[in-house]
Design a protein around this motif. Sequence first.
Motif, PDB file in Angstrom:
ATOM      1  N   ALA A   1      -8.603  -5.175  -0.845  1.00  0.00           N
ATOM      2  CA  ALA A   1      -8.763  -4.402  -2.078  1.00  0.00           C
ATOM      3  C   ALA A   1      -9.732  -3.253  -1.887  1.00  0.00           C
ATOM      4  O   ALA A   1      -9.551  -2.159  -2.442  1.00  0.00           O
ATOM      5  CB  ALA A   1      -9.241  -5.309  -3.207  1.00  0.00           C
ATOM      6  N   SER A   2     -10.745  -3.480  -1.086  1.00  0.00           N
ATOM      7  CA  SER A   2     -11.780  -2.468  -0.869  1.00  0.00           C
ATOM      8  C   SER A   2     -11.377  -1.422   0.165  1.00  0.00           C
ATOM      9  O   SER A   2     -11.597  -0.214  -0.024  1.00  0.00           O
ATOM     10  CB  SER A   2     -13.072  -3.150  -0.422  1.00  0.00           C
ATOM     11  N   LYS A   3     -10.740  -1.866   1.255  1.00  0.00           N
ATOM     12  CA  LYS A   3     -10.495  -0.978   2.384  1.00  0.00           C
ATOM     13  C   LYS A   3      -9.027  -0.639   2.617  1.00  0.00           C
ATOM     14  O   LYS A   3      -8.709   0.203   3.464  1.00  0.00           O
ATOM     15  CB  LYS A   3     -11.086  -1.600   3.651  1.00  0.00           C
ATOM     16  N   GLY A   4      -8.120  -1.305   1.895  1.00  0.00           N
ATOM     17  CA  GLY A   4      -6.707  -0.974   1.997  1.00  0.00           C
ATOM     18  C   GLY A   4      -6.012  -1.560   3.213  1.00  0.00           C
ATOM     19  O   GLY A   4      -6.469  -2.549   3.802  1.00  0.00           O
TER      20      GLY A   4
ATOM     21  N   LEU B 266      -5.459  -5.662  -7.363  1.00  0.00           N
ATOM     22  CA  LEU B 266      -5.611  -6.929  -6.657  1.00  0.00           C
ATOM     23  C   LEU B 266      -6.659  -7.850  -7.279  1.00  0.00           C
ATOM     24  O   LEU B 266      -6.717  -9.041  -6.934  1.00  0.00           O
ATOM     25  CB  LEU B 266      -5.995  -6.674  -5.191  1.00  0.00           C
ATOM     26  N   GLN B 267      -7.458  -7.355  -8.212  1.00  0.00           N
ATOM     27  CA  GLN B 267      -8.553  -8.158  -8.750  1.00  0.00           C
ATOM     28  C   GLN B 267      -8.099  -9.461  -9.417  1.00  0.00           C
ATOM     29  O   GLN B 267      -8.733 -10.508  -9.226  1.00  0.00           O
ATOM     30  CB  GLN B 267      -9.392  -7.331  -9.730  1.00  0.00           C
TER      31      GLN B 267
ATOM     32  N   ARG C 253     -10.233  -9.571  -0.999  1.00  0.00           N
ATOM     33  CA  ARG C 253     -11.318  -8.683  -1.436  1.00  0.00           C
ATOM     34  C   ARG C 253     -11.527  -7.539  -0.439  1.00  0.00           C
ATOM     35  O   ARG C 253     -11.731  -6.386  -0.842  1.00  0.00           O
ATOM     36  CB  ARG C 253     -12.610  -9.483  -1.611  1.00  0.00           C
TER      37      ARG C 253
ATOM     38  N   THR D 288       0.826  -1.208   0.000  1.00  0.00           N
ATOM     39  CA  THR D 288       0.000   0.000   0.000  1.00  0.00           C
ATOM     40  C   THR D 288       0.863   1.263   0.000  1.00  0.00           C
ATOM     41  O   THR D 288       0.521   2.250  -0.653  1.00  0.00           O
ATOM     42  CB  THR D 288      -0.963   0.006   1.202  1.00  0.00           C
TER      43      THR D 288
ATOM     44  N   SER E 282      -7.769  -1.499  -5.856  1.00  0.00           N
ATOM     45  CA  SER E 282      -8.732  -2.595  -5.996  1.00  0.00           C
ATOM     46  C   SER E 282      -8.588  -3.288  -7.341  1.00  0.00           C
ATOM     47  O   SER E 282      -8.728  -4.517  -7.441  1.00  0.00           O
ATOM     48  CB  SER E 282     -10.160  -2.082  -5.814  1.00  0.00           C
ATOM     49  N   ASP E 283      -8.297  -2.527  -8.392  1.00  0.00           N
ATOM     50  CA  ASP E 283      -8.112  -3.126  -9.721  1.00  0.00           C
ATOM     51  C   ASP E 283      -6.818  -3.946  -9.781  1.00  0.00           C
ATOM     52  O   ASP E 283      -6.752  -4.975 -10.460  1.00  0.00           O
ATOM     53  CB  ASP E 283      -8.081  -2.038 -10.792  1.00  0.00           C
TER      54      ASP E 283
END
Length: 529
Positions: free
Chosen positions: A200-203, A136-137, A197, A121, A133-134
């Motif tokens: 990815a959303s919350k860091g 880590l997808q 997930r 991060t 997020s992209d």
Amino acid sequence: MRNFYEAGRSVTYGVNGAVATSSTHASQVALTILKSGGNAMDAAIAACAVQCVVDPMQTGIGGDCFALVSMGGSSEIAGLNGSGKAPGALTADFLMGQGFTEMDQNSPHSITVPGAIDAWTRLHEKFGSMAFSDILQPAIDFAENGFVVTQRTSIDWELGVPKLLKNQAASDIYLKNGKAPAAGTIWKLPKLAATLRVIASKGRSAFYDGDIAEKMVASLKAAGGVHEEQDFSSVSADFVGSITSEYQGNTIHQIPPSGQGITTLIMMNILKKYDLSGLDPNGAQRLHIEAEAARLAYLARDKFVADPTKADVPLDMLLSDEFAEQLNSHIDVGKAGDPTGAYALERHRDTIYASVVDGNGNAVSFINSLYMGFGSGIACPDTGVIFQNRGFGFVVDPDHLNCVAPGKRPLHTIIPGMVTRGDQATICYGVMGGGYQPVGHSHVLTNIWDFGMDPQEAIDSPRAFYNAGVLEVEEGIPASVRQELSDMGYQLQDTAMPLGGGQIIMVNPETGVLSAGSESRKDGCALAY
């Protein structure tokens, strides 16, 4: 230039971007990121995240991360030390009271707090361009929908079975009926997918604070660890300047201690005192001089290298020509030196390294590891995280610089590499393999500079590794050379598995052409466009 009558790989060329990893899954994802407008850092993080899923014995989000970065191809190199620290309640007195005289690689006390997610991060915030997020997808997709287990990965997975069977959560996540998956098997990691997930959303905070951290701490305590939630919430990777050494007009960059990158620089300072170019690159004399340089560099590392925030590490002295000359005086050319104390730490197959250069010249040398295969072998059943055992790099001796202590980083083996010449970055490289890595770095660089090898030839070249009086040699070392080395006094031993694993991208500063090579001893590949 490659001999096309022999089996092997060609150098991969491009001008708009290049990637080299030890996983075909990761290399394809990284190249896709570059082609979709992401930069080298975006691609490196994405590739690493994928390998945390598809190579779970090699690396994971329960491990650590280091990186060297050149933005725009500049010779100004930024470094990041993303290694975790010992929990606040772990002391040498505590361990000695428990009967430990040295660190136990399978004990919960060998588990330092994972630094990888904090490192990712921080690197993304400073150097990335895409949404986290992209990035880590692709890893989430592999974990959720399944990935195909590749050949080398299946071998390393099988080697980890005895360790995994000792921990119920690890066995449930990574084995089926007590067995590892064969090559060609589709494998899913749904709990790890769910954790990724949320990250990815919350860091960063999603991993180090709140529900995920609580579950990880609970599993560590259940295993007998002394970790607390505060140990996780206080994790902070450090941006650092690189330390350097010169060789034939090239500047070699390494992360400063607590890592062992300085060992590479000490080795290169010794090796530059010899005319290696006049030797056979696979001959006894070259391997002998390399082994002696390694013997002395590792002795220096083990005496002086530790967490510089907790100990006085004499960097200037260790990097000086005077110190190299002092070490060199202990080399008797043609004779194996005294092996006493020259212990390079265990050699492991279990690290991932990614090299990425994009069309704007941004270069990222990126390494992430659990240390040994599947780390400590202890997993968190609720999150799918398996924990590293980096604390094995400590010693339990209050008088030693590298003695275990609260909030301290252990001597660390993983080292990314970067080379600059003049005002430009020219080589983005790394060679995996635990304690072997400084030898791997030195071997590959001298292959290029002294023997004129291209990136792929430099990686493919046969390897040897001096460790505690034993010279491990790969199959490619001829019998006649082995005999010469034995006559010099070395105790030779065939390697159980190939030594290390490297990735290289070279940048031609005049044309901008990228030349990439990838380790033939692994499953991965180099891709460019």
